[in-house]
Design a protein around this motif. Structure first.
Motif, mmCIF file in Angstrom:
data_model
loop_
_atom_site.group_PDB
_atom_site.id
_atom_site.type_symbol
_atom_site.label_atom_id
_atom_site.label_comp_id
_atom_site.label_asym_id
_atom_site.label_seq_id
_atom_site.Cartn_x
_atom_site.Cartn_y
_atom_site.Cartn_z
ATOM 1 N N GLU A 135 26.749 53.147 47.901
ATOM 2 C CA GLU A 135 27.267 52.720 49.199
ATOM 3 C C GLU A 135 28.190 51.517 49.074
ATOM 4 O O GLU A 135 29.283 51.488 49.651
ATOM 5 C CB GLU A 135 26.110 52.380 50.145
ATOM 6 C CG GLU A 135 26.604 51.919 51.505
ATOM 7 C CD GLU A 135 25.485 51.686 52.502
ATOM 8 O OE1 GLU A 135 25.349 50.544 52.982
ATOM 9 O OE2 GLU A 135 24.756 52.658 52.802
ATOM 10 N N LEU A 139 32.404 51.267 49.883
ATOM 11 C CA LEU A 139 33.042 50.294 50.777
ATOM 12 C C LEU A 139 34.056 49.443 50.029
ATOM 13 O O LEU A 139 35.165 49.193 50.525
ATOM 14 C CB LEU A 139 31.973 49.410 51.413
ATOM 15 C CG LEU A 139 32.483 48.258 52.284
ATOM 16 C CD1 LEU A 139 33.410 48.751 53.392
ATOM 17 C CD2 LEU A 139 31.308 47.473 52.866
ATOM 18 N N ARG A 142 37.396 51.109 49.649
ATOM 19 C CA ARG A 142 38.161 51.170 50.897
ATOM 20 C C ARG A 142 38.755 49.809 51.245
ATOM 21 O O ARG A 142 39.886 49.724 51.730
ATOM 22 C CB ARG A 142 37.268 51.671 52.025
ATOM 23 C CG ARG A 142 36.869 53.143 51.888
ATOM 24 C CD ARG A 142 36.126 53.627 53.120
ATOM 25 N NE ARG A 142 36.957 53.489 54.335
ATOM 26 C CZ ARG A 142 36.517 53.684 55.564
ATOM 27 N NH1 ARG A 142 35.233 54.016 55.759
ATOM 28 N NH2 ARG A 142 37.323 53.546 56.595
ATOM 29 N N VAL A 149 39.605 48.530 58.108
ATOM 30 C CA VAL A 149 38.466 49.348 57.695
ATOM 31 C C VAL A 149 37.429 49.412 58.812
ATOM 32 O O VAL A 149 36.906 48.375 59.256
ATOM 33 C CB VAL A 149 37.818 48.783 56.414
ATOM 34 C CG1 VAL A 149 36.568 49.575 56.051
ATOM 35 C CG2 VAL A 149 38.818 48.804 55.261
ATOM 36 N N ASP A 150 37.152 50.626 59.263
ATOM 37 C CA ASP A 150 35.998 50.903 60.119
ATOM 38 C C ASP A 150 34.944 51.557 59.230
ATOM 39 O O ASP A 150 35.210 52.593 58.610
ATOM 40 C CB ASP A 150 36.366 51.847 61.266
ATOM 41 C CG ASP A 150 37.355 51.216 62.238
ATOM 42 O OD1 ASP A 150 37.221 50.016 62.530
ATOM 43 O OD2 ASP A 150 38.271 51.930 62.686
ATOM 44 N N TRP A 151 33.773 50.979 59.196
ATOM 45 C CA TRP A 151 32.770 51.442 58.238
ATOM 46 C C TRP A 151 31.370 51.195 58.775
ATOM 47 O O TRP A 151 31.103 50.179 59.435
ATOM 48 C CB TRP A 151 32.954 50.710 56.916
ATOM 49 C CG TRP A 151 31.962 51.069 55.843
ATOM 50 C CD1 TRP A 151 32.075 52.040 54.909
ATOM 51 C CD2 TRP A 151 30.679 50.456 55.624
ATOM 52 N NE1 TRP A 151 30.958 52.066 54.095
ATOM 53 C CE2 TRP A 151 30.076 51.098 54.524
ATOM 54 C CE3 TRP A 151 30.005 49.405 56.253
ATOM 55 C CZ2 TRP A 151 28.828 50.741 54.041
ATOM 56 C CZ3 TRP A 151 28.751 49.057 55.780
ATOM 57 C CH2 TRP A 151 28.167 49.724 54.677
ATOM 58 N N GLU A 152 30.477 52.126 58.473
ATOM 59 C CA GLU A 152 29.074 51.941 58.811
ATOM 60 C C GLU A 152 28.223 52.541 57.709
ATOM 61 O O GLU A 152 28.488 53.652 57.240
ATOM 62 C CB GLU A 152 28.751 52.618 60.149
ATOM 63 C CG GLU A 152 27.326 52.353 60.623
ATOM 64 C CD GLU A 152 27.065 52.877 62.023
ATOM 65 O OE1 GLU A 152 25.896 52.833 62.457
ATOM 66 O OE2 GLU A 152 28.030 53.321 62.679
ATOM 67 N N GLY A 153 27.197 51.798 57.271
ATOM 68 C CA GLY A 153 26.320 52.263 56.212
ATOM 69 C C GLY A 153 24.889 51.893 56.488
ATOM 70 O O GLY A 153 24.525 51.498 57.600
ATOM 71 N N ALA A 158 27.837 46.880 60.022
ATOM 72 C CA ALA A 158 29.054 47.694 60.133
ATOM 73 C C ALA A 158 30.295 46.809 60.199
ATOM 74 O O ALA A 158 30.227 45.615 60.516
ATOM 75 C CB ALA A 158 28.962 48.585 61.367
ATOM 76 N N GLN A 160 34.330 46.730 61.780
ATOM 77 C CA GLN A 160 35.249 47.335 62.745
ATOM 78 C C GLN A 160 36.609 46.675 62.601
ATOM 79 O O GLN A 160 36.763 45.470 62.849
ATOM 80 C CB GLN A 160 34.734 47.173 64.182
ATOM 81 C CG GLN A 160 33.453 47.953 64.458
ATOM 82 C CD GLN A 160 33.009 47.817 65.896
ATOM 83 O OE1 GLN A 160 33.463 46.944 66.632
ATOM 84 N NE2 GLN A 160 32.110 48.696 66.320
#
Length: 368
Positions: A135, A139, A142, A149-153, A158, A160
């Motif tokens: 994970e 990230l 990216r 970067v919009d990301w959620e793990g 997260a 935004q």
């Protein structure tokens, strides 16, 4: 090929004198060793990351930035950066800054770490080491490649519209090596992304290293990055040399017997038979190192551990003289013989920039 050294940064008593360097002395000695590595024309200096005694390199990019200011040519890397317990946003920021300060003389080696207590110190669970690695690295990639970067793990909050600053030098991320002592999932991760794979190669027999590297090469090809022979491989190693072989054995034995990473276990003779450790003359180091190619194929980077176990800095600098004058020139020549034309060179910032320009048709401003 690239040749260099790596340090684990241990603060270990010298078993022959009983003297233990202070943390400040050990850090300053590491800087002197890195500068000497450039002086003798090595290609790479790498430092580990540790957060527990008896080690001092808890902030690798701080140390490497200081070294960058005192060197001009040598590539600065890690061995390793802890992708599990270090936040990927902070890794991305730190290495982007280091890229700019060093003029691109930067790459990064990522690893899970092998010290269990570090995980809770940074709020993580060692039982999640592999999922954390996957994970966090997803990230990190990216962050270096996307403007927003919009990301959620699962393991961190997260993001935004997050933008990394500074951006990577020339918008080219540092080359990534994934390092492992024993974990096939890390070889798989390196293969999936087409990154480099670095086999630690200092504790295990040749058969173990062969299996890991072979897996990585097969999966590299499976994911469409090229042939198995085009995969990018690095190896660790460890040496101690004197012009006379028996002198090397006699001098190194007390350090080996008390080393924090392998002391109080197999004898020096057993360890040299079963692992890549070479204690002897420069000719013996050359012979054994050239033999690595028989079980991993043609590879791109060879790093040696030479400053551990309480060895005084004077002795380490003498080791570097022997490496630079008698060992590395021969290794360069011999490894180049019969090297297949399609074997890739070790990646550098300049080669990655050229590859991007070739792929996109871009030309940098200086070229214009």
């Amino acid at each position: 090929m690239q040749f260099g050294i790596f340090t684990v940064g241990d603060v270990t008593p010298d078993p022959t004198t009983g003297q233990t360097p202070t943390e400040a002395e050990r850090i300053r000695a590491t800087v002197a060793i890195a500068r000497k590595a450039e002086e003798v024309r090595l290609d790479v200096f790498a430092t580990g990351e540790h957060h527990n005694p008896p080690f001092v390199p808890s902030s690798p990019t701080t140390l490497l930035a200081y070294i960058a200011a005192q060197t001009e040519r040598i590539i600065l890397s890690t061995s390793t950066t802890l992708i599990t317990t270090s936040d990927p946003v902070k890794i991305a920021e730190d290495f982007s800054v280091l890229q700019h300060l060093s003029g691109g003389r930067t790459d990064v080696m990522l690893g899970r770490g092998n010290t269990g207590p570090v995980y809770p110190w940074f709020g993580q669970d060692i039982r999640q080491a592999v999922p954390l690695t996957v994970e966090n690295y997803g990230l990190l990639r990216r962050l270096w490649r996307e403007e927003a970067v919009d990301w959620e793990g699962k393991f961190r909050s997260a993001l935004q519209g997050f933008t990394l600053v500074p951006r990577p030098l020339d918008d080219v991320p540092p080359f990534v090596w994934h390092a492992s002592i024993r974990t096939p999932e890390i070889a798989e991760l390196a293969a999936y992304f087409g990154d480099g794979f670095f086999a630690n190669h200092i504790f295990w027999p040749a058969s173990h290293t062969r299996q890991l590297v072979s897996l990585y090469r097969r999966r590299f090809a499976h994911y469409g990055h090229g042939t198995p022979e085009q995969a990018v491989v690095g190896l660790g190693g460890q040496v101690f040399m004197r012009p006379n072989s028996q002198d090397a054995v006699n001098e190194f034995r007390p350090y080996f017997d008390n080393a924090p990473v392998y002391g109080h276990g197999p004898s020096l003779e057993e360890f040299t038979r079963q692992t890549p450790l070479t204690v002897g003359s420069p000719a013996e180091v050359i012979e054994k190192t050239l033999g690595f190619r028989a079980y991993v194929g043609d590879y791109q980077r060879q790093l040696f551990l030479i400053d551990h176990a309480g060895l005084p800095v004077k002795t380490v600098l003498e080791q570097l003289d022997l490496l630079g004058e008698e060992v590395i020139p021969v290794l360069r020549r011999e490894f180049a013989k019969d090297r297949p034309a399609g074997t890739p060179a070790a990646p550098t910032h300049a080669s990655l920039l050229r590859a991007r320009e070739d792929a996109t048709g871009e030309v940098d401003a200086e070229a214009r």
